[in-house]
Scaffold this motif. Structure first.
Motif, PDB file in Angstrom:
ATOM      1  N   VAL A 191       0.916  -1.112  -0.023  1.00 17.29           N
ATOM      2  CA  VAL A 191       0.055   0.042  -0.113  1.00 17.29           C
ATOM      3  C   VAL A 191       0.798   1.340  -0.110  1.00 17.29           C
ATOM      4  O   VAL A 191       1.585   1.235   0.943  1.00 17.29           O
ATOM      5  CB  VAL A 191      -0.921   0.097   1.167  1.00 17.29           C
ATOM      6  N   THR A 238       1.758   6.566  -9.323  1.00 11.54           N
ATOM      7  CA  THR A 238       1.071   5.055  -8.976  1.00 11.54           C
ATOM      8  C   THR A 238       1.100   4.076 -10.023  1.00 11.54           C
ATOM      9  O   THR A 238       1.528   3.183  -9.838  1.00 11.54           O
ATOM     10  CB  THR A 238      -0.424   5.495  -8.776  1.00 11.54           C
ATOM     11  N   LYS A 266       3.189   0.905  -9.947  1.00 13.99           N
ATOM     12  CA  LYS A 266       2.532  -0.260 -10.603  1.00 13.99           C
ATOM     13  C   LYS A 266       3.177  -1.186 -11.385  1.00 13.99           C
ATOM     14  O   LYS A 266       3.394  -2.445 -11.280  1.00 13.99           O
ATOM     15  CB  LYS A 266       0.917  -0.226 -10.840  1.00 13.99           C
ATOM     16  N   ARG A 282       1.943  -6.683  -6.121  1.00 13.40           N
ATOM     17  CA  ARG A 282       0.705  -6.111  -6.494  1.00 13.40           C
ATOM     18  C   ARG A 282       0.643  -4.591  -5.642  1.00 13.40           C
ATOM     19  O   ARG A 282       1.029  -4.577  -4.284  1.00 13.40           O
ATOM     20  CB  ARG A 282      -0.609  -6.726  -6.021  1.00 13.40           C
ATOM     21  N   LEU A 325      -1.941  -2.568  -4.156  1.00 17.36           N
ATOM     22  CA  LEU A 325      -3.305  -2.557  -3.627  1.00 17.36           C
ATOM     23  C   LEU A 325      -4.095  -1.132  -3.509  1.00 17.36           C
ATOM     24  O   LEU A 325      -5.525  -1.143  -3.482  1.00 17.36           O
ATOM     25  CB  LEU A 325      -3.470  -3.210  -2.272  1.00 17.36           C
ATOM     26  N   ASP A 326      -3.249  -0.247  -3.014  1.00 16.33           N
ATOM     27  CA  ASP A 326      -3.877   1.156  -2.699  1.00 16.33           C
ATOM     28  C   ASP A 326      -2.723   2.270  -2.854  1.00 16.33           C
ATOM     29  O   ASP A 326      -1.449   1.594  -2.688  1.00 16.33           O
ATOM     30  CB  ASP A 326      -4.702   1.121  -1.577  1.00 16.33           C
ATOM     31  N   HIS A 327      -3.231   3.464  -2.861  1.00 13.46           N
ATOM     32  CA  HIS A 327      -2.278   4.621  -2.618  1.00 13.46           C
ATOM     33  C   HIS A 327      -3.300   5.295  -2.024  1.00 13.46           C
ATOM     34  O   HIS A 327      -4.325   6.031  -2.369  1.00 13.46           O
ATOM     35  CB  HIS A 327      -2.108   5.193  -3.797  1.00 13.46           C
ATOM     36  N   SER A 378      -8.412   7.129  -0.383  1.00  8.26           N
ATOM     37  CA  SER A 378      -8.040   6.038  -0.913  1.00  8.26           C
ATOM     38  C   SER A 378      -8.128   5.999  -2.406  1.00  8.26           C
ATOM     39  O   SER A 378      -9.369   6.203  -2.801  1.00  8.26           O
ATOM     40  CB  SER A 378      -8.733   4.613  -0.410  1.00  8.26           C
ATOM     41  N   ALA A 402      -7.601   3.444  -4.352  1.00  7.51           N
ATOM     42  CA  ALA A 402      -8.501   2.620  -4.933  1.00  7.51           C
ATOM     43  C   ALA A 402      -9.974   2.637  -4.790  1.00  7.51           C
ATOM     44  O   ALA A 402     -10.715   2.002  -5.512  1.00  7.51           O
ATOM     45  CB  ALA A 402      -8.168   1.120  -4.175  1.00  7.51           C
ATOM     46  N   GLU A 403     -10.492   3.148  -3.688  1.00  8.19           N
ATOM     47  CA  GLU A 403     -11.858   3.253  -3.485  1.00  8.19           C
ATOM     48  C   GLU A 403     -12.569   4.304  -4.490  1.00  8.19           C
ATOM     49  O   GLU A 403     -13.520   4.337  -4.701  1.00  8.19           O
ATOM     50  CB  GLU A 403     -12.276   3.877  -2.064  1.00  8.19           C
ATOM     51  N   LEU A 406      -6.655   3.589  -9.132  1.00 13.62           N
ATOM     52  CA  LEU A 406      -5.656   2.748  -9.322  1.00 13.62           C
ATOM     53  C   LEU A 406      -5.718   1.819 -10.598  1.00 13.62           C
ATOM     54  O   LEU A 406      -6.519   1.373 -10.883  1.00 13.62           O
ATOM     55  CB  LEU A 406      -5.755   1.881  -8.196  1.00 13.62           C
TER      56      LEU A 406
END
Length: 225
Positions: free
Chosen positions: A171, A191, A195, A204, A206-208, A218, A220-221, A225
């Protein structure tokens, strides 16, 4: 006024022991930790000033030792050290929880953990949470530090650390001293670069997570991403 001069039923310690910590207000809990005020400012007034000045207990937990120094009554090292110790205990407790279970079973815990480490820094810091195959925390490392507006991040160094930790995923996180957590185009481009670099070694992203005092985002949210 010290806590000892209060009526017994108004003393935070006695109230806590009799009714439990949930019965105390933020100010009472903080007054219990501070124990004494100073000439012309009682311990409750000092506690309330801290709560007001930092925008609540959450803001106070993000405070740095130098932030506390400006509060009259905390000029000496003893009380500052006690408050900083509480902050460090909170960090360690949260890290222990994240090491014991899957990180993303509680996304808010991840945001709070990163806020505790990064949100109040006066300059940008870029940190990486290295995770195992069960998405449990291996280590959080601050990888790069920059100016108020820019941090130079080197993908190779993150790849090297991911391999050293035998991480399965990461993360990414950094703070915005400006106070806004909305990602810039540079954040989005970085990002994607990271990646791609980490994918070459099967790690992987998963988030930034971008943090600022009192806020976190987030990527990802947000589908970025």
């Amino acid at each position: 006024m010290t806590l000892h001069h209060l009526p017994a039923d108004a003393r935070p310690r006695e109230k806590l022991l009799a009714r439990g910590p949930a019965a105390l207000s933020d100010t009472e809990l903080l007054a219990l930790l501070l124990r004494t005020g100073l000439a012309g400012k009682g311990v409750f007034a000092l506690a309330q000033e801290l709560v007001d000045d930092f925008g609540g207990i959450a803001g106070l937990l993000h405070a740095r030792p130098e932030d506390l120094k400006r509060i009259k009554g905390l000029g000496g090292p003893a009380k500052r050290a006690e408050l900083v110790a509480v902050l460090e205990l909170a960090r360690r407790a949260m890290a222990q929880q994240l090491r014991a279970r899957e990180v993303f079973s509680s996304p808010d815990a991840v945001k709070h953990y990163l806020q505790l480490h990064l949100a109040r820094q006066p300059h940008e810091e870029f940190a990486v949470m290295f995770l195992d195959a069960q998405n449990r925390l291996i280590e959080l490392e601050v990888m790069f530090r920059g100016t108020l507006t820019q941090t130079s991040v080197y993908p190779r160094e993150i790849v090297v650390r991911a391999l050293a930790h035998e991480a399965a995923s990461v993360v990414l996180s950094h703070n915005h001293p400006s106070g806004t957590v909305y990602p810039s185009r540079a954040d989005e481009a970085l990002t994607q670069t990271l990646k791609a670099a980490l994918a070459l070694v099967d790690v992987r992203v998963l988030d930034h997570v971008i943090v600022a005092p009192g806020d976190a985002l987030s990527m990802a949210e947000r589908g970025l991403l």
